[in-house]
Design a protein around this motif. Structure first.
Motif, PDB file in Angstrom:
ATOM      1  N   SER A  19      -5.197  14.282  36.193  1.00 52.87           N
ATOM      2  CA  SER A  19      -3.842  13.824  35.913  1.00 52.87           C
ATOM      3  C   SER A  19      -3.540  12.519  36.643  1.00 52.87           C
ATOM      4  N   ALA A  20      -3.951  12.442  37.913  1.00 55.49           N
ATOM      5  CA  ALA A  20      -3.727  11.222  38.692  1.00 55.49           C
ATOM      6  C   ALA A  20      -4.486  10.050  38.104  1.00 55.49           C
TER       7      ALA A  20
ATOM      8  N   SER B  88      -5.616  18.226  38.922  1.00 54.69           N
ATOM      9  CA  SER B  88      -4.781  17.297  39.682  1.00 54.69           C
ATOM     10  C   SER B  88      -5.391  15.900  39.668  1.00 54.69           C
TER      11      SER B  88
ATOM     12  N   SER C  28      -1.392  20.537  40.468  1.00 56.63           N
ATOM     13  CA  SER C  28      -1.712  21.690  39.626  1.00 56.63           C
ATOM     14  C   SER C  28      -1.905  22.914  40.501  1.00 56.63           C
TER      15      SER C  28
ATOM     16  N   GLY D  56      -0.951  13.606  40.630  1.00 50.75           N
ATOM     17  CA  GLY D  56      -0.939  14.815  39.827  1.00 50.75           C
ATOM     18  C   GLY D  56      -0.978  16.052  40.703  1.00 50.75           C
TER      19      GLY D  56
ATOM     20  N   GLU E 214      -2.819   8.764  34.802  1.00 52.24           N
ATOM     21  CA  GLU E 214      -1.639   7.932  35.031  1.00 52.24           C
ATOM     22  C   GLU E 214      -2.024   6.588  35.625  1.00 52.24           C
TER      23      GLU E 214
END
Length: 381
Positions: A258-259, A255, A236, A234, A262
């Motif tokens: 988000s990582a 970030s 950002s 991720g 996923e």
């Protein structure tokens, strides 16, 4: 989506010209940082990790490639050629090439340089690497400050998942130059002592140089022992300041979140953090705040800047490759230079190289302009 792997790799640095040698030296807590006293670069002595030019030339000469190349181009071509050879992958129209760098051939702008000023264009650097090594597709150049190296891994993964490429080779690198050193010195971020990430007595960053190369692929066959799966990534931008990170760690938090989303992991699944850790007051504090917001303050963490200094566009990829070997070796490597806690939030700094079963690590990076990137990697069992 099929799994995407971080595969064959190479690190070229003052600690060695292959990943295994570099990791071995880190295991023994050997640093490449040295005191440099060169008034042509800075009026005062400074600590840096610089690859000897003689070693660069010797490593390049083994390729028997004719032509006139800059110092950076020689190092990039040499490093990347080792990965291409080890992988035994043909360079086809399904093969991508990414170069990550912050400044590229910035040294050719020096008045004493014999190279054309056009050589400083990042697009020109891309063409030189592509044409010399025989890639079919145009080079993608990633120049997003100090997240460039790890962001390139995220971009390569996305290209593969989108079906554009099957294989993507990445080469990352920056050099120690007067331009870079004076820039960091101008806003008082450069330390006149060995850097001490997260330490109470830290005074700033040391700038170093390294080249890192890696193959990102969807081919699960004939992977090296240290290969890992890219579980998630991720990025950002907190848009806080041209050079200062957000004091709340918001961009880095996003970030990482988000990582993790996923990758389908939580903080309890992560065995260690390979952090950015520049040893500047604001960066280290921002990371401590972000990690604690996400309940990651207890996870073992290291910064590798005490071994290489900050290698700018190469740093994220260099440190990711060491993370791959860390998983494979089941070893947490000490965060060199750390002695006393110096952030407002607690961190579990790795103070001693330790053997421990490892499965998953996260690599984080932050850079000028508010950019932040995180990626999560898992050992292949």
């Amino acid at each position: 989506m099929s799994k995407v792997y971080l595969s064959y790799n190479n690190i070229t640095s003052p600690l060695g010209f292959d990943s295994e040698t570099v990791v071995k030296n880190i295991h023994h807590q050997k640093s490449g940082l040295r005191l440099i006293n060169d008034k042509n670069i800075l009026p005062v002595p400074f600590y840096s990790a610089i690859i000897p030019s003689k070693d660069v030339s010797n490593d390049f000469e083994r390729l028997n490639i004719s032509g006139d190349f800059t110092r950076l181009e020689k190092m990039m071509i040499s490093s990347l050629s080792k990965v291409i050879k080890a992988s035994n992958k043909p360079l086809t129209d399904r093969t991508g090439l990414i170069i990550s760098t912050t400044k590229g051939n910035i040294d050719v702008l020096d008045k004493n340089s014999t190279f054309s000023k056009e050589r400083a264009n990042l697009s020109t650097l891309g063409k030189v690497i592509k044409n010399t090594l025989g890639f079919k597709n145009e080079t993608i150049v990633v120049s997003n400050a100090c997240v460039s190296g790890i962001l390139s891994v995220a971009i390569a993964k996305r290209y593969i998942n989108q079906g554009i490429y099957d294989d993507v080779f990445i080469v990352s690198g920056d050099m120690v130059t007067k331009f870079i050193l004076t820039g960091f010195n101008s806003f008082q971020a450069l330390s006149d002592t060995l850097c001490k990430p997260y330490d109470k007595d830290r005074t700033g960053v040391n700038i170093g140089e390294a080249i890192a190369s890696v193959l990102v692929t969807n081919d699960k066959n004939e992977l090296p022992n240290e290969a890992v799966v890219i579980l998630g990534e991720g990025a950002s931008n907190d848009a806080n300041h041209i050079s200062g990170p957000s004091r709340t760690g918001e961009g880095l938090c996003r970030s990482i979140e988000s990582a993790c989303k996923e990758a389908k992991v939580t903080s309890s699944d992560i065995d260690y953090i390979s952090a950015h850790g520049t040893a500047t007051l604001f960066n280290d504090e921002t990371e401590a705040i972000a990690f604690n917001k996400l309940d990651m303050g207890d996870i073992p963490l290291n910064s590798l800047k005490g071994y290489f200094g900050h290698t700018l566009g190469a740093s994220g990829l260099v440190e990711t490759i060491i993370g791959m070997h860390s998983l494979y070796n089941n070893t947490l490597y000490a965060s060199l230079g750390f002695d006393k806690h110096g952030t407002s939030k607690p961190l579990n700094i790795i103070t001693k190289t330790t053997t421990k079963p490892l499965d998953i690590f996260i690599k984080t990076a932050s850079g000028f302009g508010g950019c932040n990137t995180a990626a999560i990697f898992k050992k292949i069992k």
